[in-house]
Design an enzyme around this catalytic site. Structure first.
Site, PDB file in Angstrom:
ATOM      1  N   SER A 122     116.599  63.549  24.760  1.00  0.00           N
ATOM      2  CA  SER A 122     116.830  62.112  24.596  1.00  0.00           C
ATOM      3  C   SER A 122     117.147  61.442  25.916  1.00  0.00           C
ATOM      4  CB  SER A 122     118.033  61.886  23.685  1.00  0.00           C
ATOM      5  OG  SER A 122     117.828  62.424  22.414  1.00  0.00           O
ATOM      6  N   HIS A 143     109.045  62.836  23.549  1.00  0.00           N
ATOM      7  CA  HIS A 143     110.257  62.386  22.862  1.00  0.00           C
ATOM      8  C   HIS A 143     109.929  61.717  21.527  1.00  0.00           C
ATOM      9  CE1 HIS A 143     113.996  59.625  22.800  1.00  0.00           C
ATOM     10  NE2 HIS A 143     114.275  60.779  22.250  1.00  0.00           N
ATOM     11  N   GLU A 155     107.450  59.041  23.013  1.00  0.00           N
ATOM     12  CA  GLU A 155     107.432  58.710  24.446  1.00  0.00           C
ATOM     13  C   GLU A 155     106.929  59.939  25.209  1.00  0.00           C
ATOM     14  OE1 GLU A 155     111.024  55.622  25.358  1.00  0.00           O
ATOM     15  OE2 GLU A 155     111.676  57.609  24.769  1.00  0.00           O
ATOM     16  N   ASN A 194     115.941  54.880  24.466  1.00  0.00           N
ATOM     17  CA  ASN A 194     117.376  55.142  24.491  1.00  0.00           C
ATOM     18  C   ASN A 194     118.097  54.371  25.588  1.00  0.00           C
ATOM     19  OD1 ASN A 194     117.493  56.740  22.234  1.00  0.00           O
ATOM     20  ND2 ASN A 194     117.147  58.652  23.365  1.00  0.00           N
TER      21      ASN A 194
HETATM   22  N1  CAA Z   1     112.564  62.707   6.398  1.00  0.00           N
HETATM   23  C1  CAA Z   1     111.393  62.334   5.848  1.00  0.00           C
HETATM   24  N2  CAA Z   1     111.199  61.133   5.255  1.00  0.00           N
HETATM   25  C2  CAA Z   1     112.259  60.320   5.169  1.00  0.00           C
HETATM   26  C3  CAA Z   1     113.512  60.654   5.691  1.00  0.00           C
HETATM   27  C4  CAA Z   1     113.652  61.919   6.323  1.00  0.00           C
HETATM   28  N3  CAA Z   1     114.804  62.330   6.850  1.00  0.00           N
HETATM   29  N4  CAA Z   1     114.367  59.627   5.464  1.00  0.00           N
HETATM   30  C5  CAA Z   1     113.663  58.682   4.828  1.00  0.00           C
HETATM   31  N5  CAA Z   1     112.394  59.097   4.653  1.00  0.00           N
HETATM   32  C6  CAA Z   1     111.287  58.342   4.025  1.00  0.00           C
HETATM   33  C7  CAA Z   1     111.493  58.221   2.538  1.00  0.00           C
HETATM   34  O1  CAA Z   1     110.863  59.291   1.848  1.00  0.00           O
HETATM   35  C8  CAA Z   1     110.821  56.898   2.227  1.00  0.00           C
HETATM   36  O2  CAA Z   1     109.423  57.089   2.123  1.00  0.00           O
HETATM   37  P1  CAA Z   1     108.579  56.203   1.077  1.00  0.00           P
HETATM   38  O3  CAA Z   1     108.738  54.779   1.539  1.00  0.00           O
HETATM   39  O4  CAA Z   1     107.192  56.722   1.215  1.00  0.00           O
HETATM   40  O5  CAA Z   1     109.208  56.460  -0.252  1.00  0.00           O
HETATM   41  C9  CAA Z   1     111.043  56.066   3.499  1.00  0.00           C
HETATM   42  O6  CAA Z   1     111.322  57.010   4.548  1.00  0.00           O
HETATM   43  C10 CAA Z   1     112.226  55.123   3.338  1.00  0.00           C
HETATM   44  O7  CAA Z   1     113.356  55.899   2.985  1.00  0.00           O
HETATM   45  P2  CAA Z   1     114.504  55.447   1.997  1.00  0.00           P
HETATM   46  O8  CAA Z   1     113.936  54.480   0.984  1.00  0.00           O
HETATM   47  O9  CAA Z   1     115.193  56.660   1.495  1.00  0.00           O
HETATM   48  O10 CAA Z   1     115.565  54.761   2.904  1.00  0.00           O
HETATM   49  P3  CAA Z   1     115.412  53.553   3.883  1.00  0.00           P
HETATM   50  O11 CAA Z   1     114.404  52.569   3.424  1.00  0.00           O
HETATM   51  O12 CAA Z   1     116.806  53.132   4.122  1.00  0.00           O
HETATM   52  O13 CAA Z   1     114.854  54.242   5.221  1.00  0.00           O
HETATM   53  C11 CAA Z   1     115.111  55.254   7.297  1.00  0.00           C
HETATM   54  C12 CAA Z   1     115.543  55.272   5.852  1.00  0.00           C
HETATM   55  C13 CAA Z   1     113.658  55.681   7.403  1.00  0.00           C
HETATM   56  C14 CAA Z   1     115.981  56.272   8.021  1.00  0.00           C
HETATM   57  C15 CAA Z   1     115.282  53.809   7.877  1.00  0.00           C
HETATM   58  O14 CAA Z   1     116.565  53.328   7.564  1.00  0.00           O
HETATM   59  C16 CAA Z   1     115.088  53.727   9.360  1.00  0.00           C
HETATM   60  O15 CAA Z   1     113.963  53.727   9.871  1.00  0.00           O
HETATM   61  N6  CAA Z   1     116.224  53.650  10.120  1.00  0.00           N
HETATM   62  C17 CAA Z   1     116.201  53.515  11.552  1.00  0.00           C
HETATM   63  C18 CAA Z   1     115.984  54.872  12.168  1.00  0.00           C
HETATM   64  C19 CAA Z   1     115.946  54.794  13.676  1.00  0.00           C
HETATM   65  O16 CAA Z   1     116.174  53.785  14.308  1.00  0.00           O
HETATM   66  N7  CAA Z   1     115.661  55.954  14.287  1.00  0.00           N
HETATM   67  C20 CAA Z   1     115.652  56.096  15.718  1.00  0.00           C
HETATM   68  C21 CAA Z   1     116.914  56.804  16.133  1.00  0.00           C
HETATM   69  S1  CAA Z   1     116.998  56.993  17.895  1.00  0.00           S
HETATM   70  C22 CAA Z   1     116.078  58.360  18.209  1.00  0.00           C
HETATM   71  O17 CAA Z   1     115.535  58.989  17.340  1.00  0.00           O
HETATM   72  C23 CAA Z   1     115.959  58.766  19.637  1.00  0.00           C
HETATM   73  C24 CAA Z   1     117.040  59.607  20.199  1.00  0.00           C
HETATM   74  O18 CAA Z   1     116.736  60.299  21.191  1.00  0.00           O
HETATM   75  C25 CAA Z   1     118.407  59.603  19.710  1.00  0.00           C
HETATM   76  P1  NAD Z   2     120.700  69.305  15.829  1.00  0.00           P
HETATM   77  O1  NAD Z   2     122.172  69.343  16.015  1.00  0.00           O
HETATM   78  O2  NAD Z   2     120.150  68.912  14.502  1.00  0.00           O
HETATM   79  O3  NAD Z   2     120.076  70.718  16.200  1.00  0.00           O
HETATM   80  C1  NAD Z   2     120.457  71.368  17.381  1.00  0.00           C
HETATM   81  C2  NAD Z   2     119.534  72.548  17.631  1.00  0.00           C
HETATM   82  O4  NAD Z   2     119.945  73.202  18.842  1.00  0.00           O
HETATM   83  C3  NAD Z   2     119.564  73.601  16.531  1.00  0.00           C
HETATM   84  O5  NAD Z   2     118.272  74.161  16.426  1.00  0.00           O
HETATM   85  C4  NAD Z   2     120.542  74.632  17.102  1.00  0.00           C
HETATM   86  O6  NAD Z   2     120.360  75.931  16.564  1.00  0.00           O
HETATM   87  C5  NAD Z   2     120.168  74.574  18.573  1.00  0.00           C
HETATM   88  N1  NAD Z   2     121.231  75.032  19.488  1.00  0.00           N
HETATM   89  C6  NAD Z   2     122.513  74.577  19.549  1.00  0.00           C
HETATM   90  N2  NAD Z   2     123.176  75.201  20.534  1.00  0.00           N
HETATM   91  C7  NAD Z   2     122.283  76.059  21.103  1.00  0.00           C
HETATM   92  C8  NAD Z   2     122.368  76.993  22.169  1.00  0.00           C
HETATM   93  N3  NAD Z   2     123.490  77.147  22.886  1.00  0.00           N
HETATM   94  N4  NAD Z   2     121.255  77.713  22.479  1.00  0.00           N
HETATM   95  C9  NAD Z   2     120.101  77.557  21.796  1.00  0.00           C
HETATM   96  N5  NAD Z   2     119.967  76.691  20.772  1.00  0.00           N
HETATM   97  C10 NAD Z   2     121.052  75.954  20.439  1.00  0.00           C
HETATM   98  O7  NAD Z   2     120.145  68.365  16.983  1.00  0.00           O
HETATM   99  P2  NAD Z   2     118.864  67.408  16.970  1.00  0.00           P
HETATM  100  O8  NAD Z   2     119.273  66.079  16.478  1.00  0.00           O
HETATM  101  O9  NAD Z   2     117.736  68.127  16.336  1.00  0.00           O
HETATM  102  O10 NAD Z   2     118.612  67.255  18.550  1.00  0.00           O
HETATM  103  C11 NAD Z   2     117.857  68.217  19.254  1.00  0.00           C
HETATM  104  C12 NAD Z   2     117.303  67.605  20.522  1.00  0.00           C
HETATM  105  O11 NAD Z   2     116.487  66.459  20.177  1.00  0.00           O
HETATM  106  C13 NAD Z   2     118.334  67.087  21.517  1.00  0.00           C
HETATM  107  O12 NAD Z   2     117.844  67.267  22.815  1.00  0.00           O
HETATM  108  C14 NAD Z   2     118.420  65.605  21.170  1.00  0.00           C
HETATM  109  O13 NAD Z   2     118.895  64.828  22.232  1.00  0.00           O
HETATM  110  C15 NAD Z   2     116.976  65.312  20.869  1.00  0.00           C
HETATM  111  N6  NAD Z   2     116.729  64.149  20.018  1.00  0.00           N
HETATM  112  C16 NAD Z   2     117.571  63.861  19.001  1.00  0.00           C
HETATM  113  C17 NAD Z   2     117.304  62.770  18.180  1.00  0.00           C
HETATM  114  C18 NAD Z   2     118.201  62.428  17.045  1.00  0.00           C
HETATM  115  O14 NAD Z   2     118.114  61.301  16.525  1.00  0.00           O
HETATM  116  N7  NAD Z   2     119.074  63.307  16.603  1.00  0.00           N
HETATM  117  C19 NAD Z   2     116.160  61.992  18.402  1.00  0.00           C
HETATM  118  C20 NAD Z   2     115.289  62.340  19.462  1.00  0.00           C
HETATM  119  C21 NAD Z   2     115.601  63.408  20.281  1.00  0.00           C
END
Ligand code: CAA
Ligand code: NAD
Length: 287
Positions: A122, A143, A155, A194
């Protein structure tokens, strides 16, 4: 251009690794997933099968497509089994030392010089992960976004050392095999999404911590006032507060700006083990 990727390796079967493995198998690839132990592998497999069932229930795939996808998924605890992979996506904990060790090993075992070694990090600069290998030209960032089966973006991040052929092969896999939309981002902590999203999530936690408003009202405000599908506090719980904390630390180390500093409430929640939806409790409770 190298042949299209059909043999994928995924390192880690947590929320992201499981999602990447699922969409790859659904797209027809042969997918090998690594986890550290048999127990973690079994847990990852069960989560993927549950998600495939959900896709059947919502009419996205047929039962036959679910069964075919499940058959394309194999699990291992030995990275040496990745020797024949054309693309490996690493999706383990957001920790530079742990990722560097995995990339060093992958570089030794994956034999095809055109194979791509990708990190789903991330926030960690790809350059630093690439320098753990002898072939940094084939290392890049791929990503994905959470939940992977739902969100259409990937990405692609090239480091200064990444070859254009590796970036093109990864981009082709994401767009043509998985059907995702691709954006190319520069190798700066947080990339495009991010870099914008995480300061917002941290601000929401600070707002809540300061007593400015309730968690529910902060989330409702952004959902109904800005048409976001989810409020920032629920979203932080979905990402995982441990991961939000790791990302904040990486971005703070890169930019040295207070906007990326993890607020004390985030630290306390992580220390308590309340890391969000995946643990049953974070800012909210998930009974
Ligand atoms: N896996 C698979 N499918 C899923 C799911 C999951 N974990 N969660 C929800 N879905 C699907 C559902 O099956 C549903 O599909 P249908 O429309 O075909 O029935 C659809 O998504 C909508 O789900 P829900 O009706 O249960 O719930 P919702 O409408 O509240 O949607 C959500 C849930 C998809 C999570 C939505 O709220 C959403 O898009 N939220 C924002 C998520 C977001 O911003 N993600 C980015 C995070 S940052 C990141 O990822 C980067 C990083 O590095 C941290
Ligand atoms: P998670 O907590 O669901 O899973 C963590 C994973 O790392 C598991 O497979 C675990 O077994 C493994 N792990 C933990 N400690 C370890 C170690 N010491 N050695 C080897 N494996 C180890 O985390 P996640 O949300 O799947 O995130 C995984 C990666 O994806 C991270 O780099 C995170 O930044 C990135 N990411 C996360 C998101 C998100 O929304 N959670 C979105 C995009 C990218």
């Amino acid at each position: 251009m190298s042949e299209s990727v059909s043999r994928v390796g995924v390192v880690g079967a947590g929320q992201m690794g499981g999602g990447i493995a699922e969409v790859s198998a659904r797209a027809g690839a042969d997918v090998l997933v690594w986890e550290a132990t048999e127990e973690l592998a079994a847990g990852g497999r069960a989560r993927i099968l549950k998600s495939l069932d959900r896709a059947v229930s919502s009419g996205k795939i047929t039962e036959r497509e679910r069964d075919q996808a499940a058959e394309r998924l194999t699990f291992t605890t030995d990275l040496a089994d990745f020797a024949d992979r054309q693309l490996v996506v690493e999706a383990i904990v957001e920790n530079e030392a742990v990722k560097a060790e995995i990339f060093g090993k992958l570089d030794e075992v994956v034999t095809d010089p055109d194979a791509v070694l990708a990190s789903n990090t991330s926030s960690l600069p790809i350059q630093r992960i690439a320098t753990a290998t002898k072939n940094p030209g084939r290392v890049l960032g791929l990503h994905f976004f959470n939940p992977v089966p739902v969100l259409p973006l990937v990405e692609v991040i090239s480091s200064l050392s990444t070859s254009e052929s590796a970036a093109a092969r990864a981009e082709q896999f994401a767009s043509e095999v998985l059907g995702k939309q691709v954006v190319r981002a520069t190798d700066r902590s947080g990339f495009i999404v991010n870099a914008l999203l995480v300061p917002y999530l941290l601000s929401a936690i600070r707002m809540y911590e300061s007593g400015f408003a309730t968690a529910e009202d902060i989330d409702k405000g952004m959902m109904l006032g800005c048409a976001h599908p989810m409020g920032p506090l629920k979203l932080a719980d979905l990402v995982g507060l441990d991961t939000v904390n790791f990302i904040a630390d990486a971005m703070y180390a890169e930019y040295k700006e207070p906007t990326y500093a993890a607020p004390p409430l985030l630290l306390r929640l992580v220390e308590a083990g309340y890391v969000g939806k995946k643990s049953g409790r974070g800012i909210y409770e998930y009974p």
